[in-house]
Design a protein around this motif. Structure first.
Motif, PDB file in Angstrom:
ATOM      1  N   GLN A  35       0.192  77.122  35.125  1.00  0.00           N
ATOM      2  CA  GLN A  35       1.352  77.960  34.883  1.00  0.00           C
ATOM      3  C   GLN A  35       2.428  77.561  35.797  1.00  0.00           C
ATOM      4  OE1 GLN A  35      -1.662  79.080  34.221  1.00  0.00           O
ATOM      5  NE2 GLN A  35      -1.405  78.603  32.127  1.00  0.00           N
ATOM      6  N   LYS A  64       6.923  78.450  35.973  1.00  0.00           N
ATOM      7  CA  LYS A  64       8.314  79.284  35.567  1.00  0.00           C
ATOM      8  C   LYS A  64       9.539  78.396  35.734  1.00  0.00           C
ATOM      9  CE  LYS A  64       8.877  83.883  35.104  1.00  0.00           C
ATOM     10  NZ  LYS A  64       8.810  85.313  35.700  1.00  0.00           N
ATOM     11  N   ALA A  77      -0.247  76.687  21.324  1.00  0.00           N
ATOM     12  CA  ALA A  77       0.947  76.582  22.084  1.00  0.00           C
ATOM     13  C   ALA A  77       2.030  75.296  21.244  1.00  0.00           C
ATOM     14  CB  ALA A  77       0.642  75.966  23.499  1.00  0.00           C
ATOM     15  N   ILE A 135       3.687  69.251  28.399  1.00  0.00           N
ATOM     16  CA  ILE A 135       4.231  70.630  28.767  1.00  0.00           C
ATOM     17  C   ILE A 135       4.319  71.455  27.285  1.00  0.00           C
ATOM     18  CG2 ILE A 135       6.480  71.788  29.593  1.00  0.00           C
ATOM     19  CD1 ILE A 135       7.060  69.366  30.997  1.00  0.00           C
ATOM     20  N   ARG A 172       4.542  75.349  25.607  1.00  0.00           N
ATOM     21  CA  ARG A 172       4.980  76.957  25.510  1.00  0.00           C
ATOM     22  C   ARG A 172       4.095  77.681  24.694  1.00  0.00           C
ATOM     23  NH1 ARG A 172       9.545  77.225  22.423  1.00  0.00           N
ATOM     24  NH2 ARG A 172      10.736  76.331  24.087  1.00  0.00           N
ATOM     25  N   LEU A 200       6.415  71.059  24.205  1.00  0.00           N
ATOM     26  CA  LEU A 200       7.655  70.701  24.353  1.00  0.00           C
ATOM     27  C   LEU A 200       8.153  69.396  24.864  1.00  0.00           C
ATOM     28  CD1 LEU A 200       8.616  74.061  26.186  1.00  0.00           C
ATOM     29  CD2 LEU A 200       8.967  73.487  24.004  1.00  0.00           C
ATOM     30  N   GLU A 228      11.444  80.986  31.946  1.00  0.00           N
ATOM     31  CA  GLU A 228      10.447  80.869  30.819  1.00  0.00           C
ATOM     32  C   GLU A 228       9.058  80.219  31.479  1.00  0.00           C
ATOM     33  OE1 GLU A 228      10.302  78.687  26.653  1.00  0.00           O
ATOM     34  OE2 GLU A 228      11.579  77.758  28.159  1.00  0.00           O
ATOM     35  N   GLU A 229       8.061  81.051  31.088  1.00  0.00           N
ATOM     36  CA  GLU A 229       6.542  80.636  31.657  1.00  0.00           C
ATOM     37  C   GLU A 229       6.145  79.274  30.768  1.00  0.00           C
ATOM     38  OE1 GLU A 229       3.770  83.419  32.322  1.00  0.00           O
ATOM     39  OE2 GLU A 229       5.311  84.572  33.124  1.00  0.00           O
ATOM     40  N   LEU A 230       5.835  78.322  31.391  1.00  0.00           N
ATOM     41  CA  LEU A 230       5.310  77.077  30.566  1.00  0.00           C
ATOM     42  C   LEU A 230       4.069  76.594  31.219  1.00  0.00           C
ATOM     43  CD1 LEU A 230       8.782  74.950  30.676  1.00  0.00           C
ATOM     44  CD2 LEU A 230       7.778  76.056  28.831  1.00  0.00           C
ATOM     45  N   THR A 231       3.372  75.977  30.569  1.00  0.00           N
ATOM     46  CA  THR A 231       1.869  75.462  31.014  1.00  0.00           C
ATOM     47  C   THR A 231       1.786  73.757  30.801  1.00  0.00           C
ATOM     48  OG1 THR A 231       0.924  77.198  30.072  1.00  0.00           O
ATOM     49  CG2 THR A 231      -0.571  75.744  30.529  1.00  0.00           C
TER      50      THR A 231
END
Length: 94
Positions: free
Chosen positions: A73, A75, A38, A11, A13, A41, A79-82
């Motif tokens: 992606q 949310k 990035a 994961i 950010r 996380l 918060e937008e995470l990938t």
């Protein structure tokens, strides 16, 4: 809500793109490129993935370079995470 990645998933950010160039020119939002660096996380446990043993070499806190359009992606709490596979990570930034 907290996400816990499975198998070889990581994961990320995304880190915001610079708003000024090295020459001091301020970029508009349309001129900024999608960030490719990035912060990690969370990291999955690795293990058997598609019949192959995967050892996780990425760790939480690493700064990494990913492919421009790789991952999914999501949310979480605004918060937008990938979420990407470890194999989608191209390099660790030192």
């Amino acid at each position: 809500m907290k996400l816990k990645p499975l198998a070889d998933r990581v994961i990320l950010r995304m880190i915001e793109a610079e708003e000024t160039t090295k020459g001091g020119i301020i970029l508009t939002s349309a001129a900024k490129e999608k960030p490719e660096i990035a912060e990690v996380l969370a990291v999955g446990p690795g293990g058997m993935v598609d019949g192959k043993e995967v050892v996780m070499t990425i760790k939480v806190g690493d700064k990494v370079v990913t492919g421009k359009y790789s991952g999914t992606q999501v949310k979480v709490d605004g918060e937008e995470l990938t979420i990407v596979r470890q194999s989608d990570i191209l390099a660790i930034v030192e």
